[in-house]
Design a protein around this motif. Structure first.
Motif, PDB file in Angstrom:
ATOM      1  N   PRO A 169      -0.625  -4.248  12.490  1.00 48.94           N
ATOM      2  CA  PRO A 169      -1.078  -5.177  11.445  1.00 48.94           C
ATOM      3  C   PRO A 169       0.118  -5.863  10.795  1.00 48.94           C
ATOM      4  N   ASP A 170      -0.106  -7.033  10.230  1.00 52.19           N
ATOM      5  CA  ASP A 170       1.042  -7.822   9.758  1.00 52.19           C
ATOM      6  C   ASP A 170       1.258  -7.747   8.259  1.00 52.19           C
ATOM      7  N   TYR A 171       0.644  -6.731   7.607  1.00 51.80           N
ATOM      8  CA  TYR A 171       0.872  -6.621   6.167  1.00 51.80           C
ATOM      9  C   TYR A 171       2.269  -6.118   5.852  1.00 51.80           C
ATOM     10  N   ASP A 172       2.935  -5.530   6.841  1.00 55.04           N
ATOM     11  CA  ASP A 172       4.268  -4.984   6.602  1.00 55.04           C
ATOM     12  C   ASP A 172       5.321  -6.010   6.998  1.00 55.04           C
ATOM     13  N   ASP A 173       5.547  -6.985   6.136  1.00 47.71           N
ATOM     14  CA  ASP A 173       6.541  -8.001   6.455  1.00 47.71           C
ATOM     15  C   ASP A 173       7.939  -7.452   6.208  1.00 47.71           C
ATOM     16  N   ASP A 174       8.790  -7.627   7.165  1.00 50.30           N
ATOM     17  CA  ASP A 174      10.134  -7.071   7.107  1.00 50.30           C
ATOM     18  C   ASP A 174      10.911  -7.568   5.899  1.00 50.30           C
ATOM     19  N   ASP A 175      10.910  -6.771   4.859  1.00 46.68           N
ATOM     20  CA  ASP A 175      11.657  -7.133   3.660  1.00 46.68           C
ATOM     21  C   ASP A 175      13.070  -6.574   3.779  1.00 46.68           C
ATOM     22  N   GLU A 176      13.855  -6.743   2.728  1.00 46.61           N
ATOM     23  CA  GLU A 176      15.249  -6.326   2.843  1.00 46.61           C
ATOM     24  C   GLU A 176      15.406  -4.807   2.921  1.00 46.61           C
ATOM     25  N   LYS A 177      14.454  -4.097   2.316  1.00 44.55           N
ATOM     26  CA  LYS A 177      14.539  -2.642   2.353  1.00 44.55           C
ATOM     27  C   LYS A 177      13.452  -2.087   3.250  1.00 44.55           C
ATOM     28  N   LYS A 178      13.812  -1.123   4.039  1.00 42.00           N
ATOM     29  CA  LYS A 178      12.807  -0.537   4.918  1.00 42.00           C
ATOM     30  C   LYS A 178      12.029   0.540   4.189  1.00 42.00           C
ATOM     31  N   GLY A 179      10.848   0.788   4.690  1.00 37.86           N
ATOM     32  CA  GLY A 179      10.049   1.872   4.133  1.00 37.86           C
ATOM     33  C   GLY A 179       9.324   1.511   2.858  1.00 37.86           C
ATOM     34  N   GLU A 180       9.258   0.223   2.538  1.00 40.36           N
ATOM     35  CA  GLU A 180       8.590  -0.169   1.314  1.00 40.36           C
ATOM     36  C   GLU A 180       7.401  -1.065   1.600  1.00 40.36           C
ATOM     37  N   LEU A 181       6.396  -0.937   0.770  1.00 39.45           N
ATOM     38  CA  LEU A 181       5.240  -1.817   0.815  1.00 39.45           C
ATOM     39  C   LEU A 181       5.090  -2.406  -0.573  1.00 39.45           C
ATOM     40  N   GLY A 182       4.873  -3.703  -0.658  1.00 42.55           N
ATOM     41  CA  GLY A 182       4.711  -4.326  -1.965  1.00 42.55           C
ATOM     42  C   GLY A 182       6.046  -4.672  -2.594  1.00 42.55           C
ATOM     43  N   GLU A 183       5.963  -5.221  -3.806  1.00 40.81           N
ATOM     44  CA  GLU A 183       7.171  -5.696  -4.458  1.00 40.81           C
ATOM     45  C   GLU A 183       7.252  -5.196  -5.894  1.00 40.81           C
ATOM     46  N   GLY A 184       8.463  -5.142  -6.391  1.00 36.25           N
ATOM     47  CA  GLY A 184       8.701  -4.837  -7.794  1.00 36.25           C
ATOM     48  C   GLY A 184       8.068  -3.526  -8.211  1.00 36.25           C
ATOM     49  N   ALA A 185       7.481  -3.507  -9.408  1.00 32.86           N
ATOM     50  CA  ALA A 185       6.919  -2.285  -9.959  1.00 32.86           C
ATOM     51  C   ALA A 185       5.690  -1.811  -9.190  1.00 32.86           C
ATOM     52  N   ASP A 186       5.117  -2.679  -8.366  1.00 31.18           N
ATOM     53  CA  ASP A 186       3.961  -2.286  -7.554  1.00 31.18           C
ATOM     54  C   ASP A 186       4.349  -1.773  -6.176  1.00 31.18           C
ATOM     55  N   ALA A 187       5.638  -1.666  -5.917  1.00 33.08           N
ATOM     56  CA  ALA A 187       6.103  -1.243  -4.597  1.00 33.08           C
ATOM     57  C   ALA A 187       5.619   0.164  -4.275  1.00 33.08           C
ATOM     58  N   LYS A 188       5.353   0.373  -3.006  1.00 30.57           N
ATOM     59  CA  LYS A 188       4.990   1.701  -2.505  1.00 30.57           C
ATOM     60  C   LYS A 188       6.052   2.133  -1.506  1.00 30.57           C
ATOM     61  N   PHE A 189       6.257   3.433  -1.429  1.00 33.51           N
ATOM     62  CA  PHE A 189       7.336   3.953  -0.597  1.00 33.51           C
ATOM     63  C   PHE A 189       6.823   5.019   0.348  1.00 33.51           C
ATOM     64  N   LYS A 190       7.359   5.009   1.542  1.00 33.72           N
ATOM     65  CA  LYS A 190       6.896   5.933   2.585  1.00 33.72           C
ATOM     66  C   LYS A 190       7.744   7.189   2.682  1.00 33.72           C
ATOM     67  N   GLU A 191       8.818   7.230   1.911  1.00 32.70           N
ATOM     68  CA  GLU A 191       9.692   8.402   1.974  1.00 32.70           C
ATOM     69  C   GLU A 191      10.570   8.432   0.735  1.00 32.70           C
ATOM     70  N   PHE A 192      11.115   9.616   0.480  1.00 34.53           N
ATOM     71  CA  PHE A 192      12.085   9.694  -0.618  1.00 34.53           C
ATOM     72  C   PHE A 192      13.114  10.755  -0.280  1.00 34.53           C
ATOM     73  N   ASP A 193      14.284  10.604  -0.902  1.00 35.78           N
ATOM     74  CA  ASP A 193      15.331  11.606  -0.760  1.00 35.78           C
ATOM     75  C   ASP A 193      15.328  12.474  -2.006  1.00 35.78           C
ATOM     76  N   CYS A 194      15.158  13.755  -1.816  1.00 33.88           N
ATOM     77  CA  CYS A 194      15.076  14.680  -2.945  1.00 33.88           C
ATOM     78  C   CYS A 194      16.405  14.709  -3.695  1.00 33.88           C
ATOM     79  N   PRO A 195      16.382  14.457  -5.009  1.00 32.29           N
ATOM     80  CA  PRO A 195      17.631  14.499  -5.790  1.00 32.29           C
ATOM     81  C   PRO A 195      18.234  15.896  -5.881  1.00 32.29           C
ATOM     82  N   SER A 196      17.422  16.918  -5.722  1.00 31.21           N
ATOM     83  CA  SER A 196      17.932  18.280  -5.846  1.00 31.21           C
ATOM     84  C   SER A 196      18.593  18.784  -4.583  1.00 31.21           C
TER      85      SER A 196
END
Ligand SMILES: [Zn+2]
Length: 71
Positions: A3-30
């Motif tokens: 599907p084409d909703y995932d337009d290649d933005d500058e950062k990988k692993g993100e969906l949406g923009e700004g405060a509405d962005a969604k993320f597919k992964e995170f690095d644990c700070p601990s």
């Protein structure tokens, strides 16, 4: 075909923009472990590191940056 909703933005692993962005992964700070997330997480969600068990509250800034606060 993918599907084409995932337009290649500058950062990988993100969906949406700004405060509405969604993320597919995170690095644990601990423990620095990379945690894939399905479904994606966004502002106000809670995360659990699968490696060290630490809980985090997600805050996404207007620039679309993730901040994780330990619970
Ligand atoms: Zn961790």
């Amino acid at each position: 075909m993918a599907p084409d909703y995932d337009d290649d933005d500058e950062k990988k692993g993100e969906l949406g923009e700004g405060a509405d962005a969604k993320f597919k992964e995170f690095d644990c700070p601990s423990c620095n472990a990379n945690n894939p997330c399905d479904p994606p997480f966004g502002d106000g969600d809670e995360l659990l590191c699968n490696y060290c068990g630490q809980d985090y509250k997600v805050k996404v800034s207007e620039e679309g940056r993730v901040k994780l606060k330990e619970l």
